[in-house]
Design a protein around this motif. Structure first.
Motif: not given
Length: 150
Positions: A33-56
């Motif tokens: 989590r810290q590594a993502c935040e230092i990188d200017g992001g965040a650990l991933l929130s997957l908010e939909s089936e479409a986004e889940q599919q994208l990551i797959e």
């Protein structure tokens, strides 16, 4: 390691996958989590089936590219704070997204979350494991101990 890929189609327009074959470089949930935040992001929130599919699809491309990605689960930004109700039936409702997203989307593996001392969530990525009751251990979610290294 980890290449940033941008799409612009989702609320999160850029994604970065970090996979370490070297077990000594894998980290626990809070470190990830810290590594993502230092990188200017965040650990991933997957908010939909479409986004889940994208990551797959991204993970499939990563394995196709011959980069040698094999078994190794990926932390996502879902976790449960506090352990008061950890064993009750309310447990699945206690999980929250680290970036504050309120998305109700979940993609748990069969019989997960098991709760108890497991309060942080991974996306399964175990292509060589024999399938279980919920099918292959690929892309569905599992709660794990937060100090495990992924």
């Amino acid at each position: 390691s980890g290449q940033k890929v941008c799409y612009g189609a989702f609320k999160h327009s850029c994604y970065k996958l970090a996979y370490f074959q070297d077990l000594s470089r894998r980290v626990g949930f809070q470190e990830a989590r810290q590594a993502c935040e230092i990188d200017g992001g965040a650990l991933l929130s997957l908010e939909s089936e479409a986004e889940q599919q994208l990551i797959e699809n991204m993970l499939q491309n990563l394995t196709k590219s011959g980069s040698g990605v094999s078994d190794g689960d990926f932390w996502i930004g879902l976790w449960r704070s506090g352990d008061g109700l950890a064993t009750s039936s309310a447990c699945p409702d206690l999980y929250q997204w680290a970036d504050g997203s309120t998305s109700p989307f979940r993609n748990w593996y069969t019989d997960e979350p098991s709760c108890g001392s497991e309060a942080c969530v991974v996306m399964y990525h175990q292509p060589t494991a024999n399938p279980g009751l919920g099918g292959p251990y690929l892309y569905q979610w599992n709660d794990d101990r937060c100090n495990m290294k992924h």
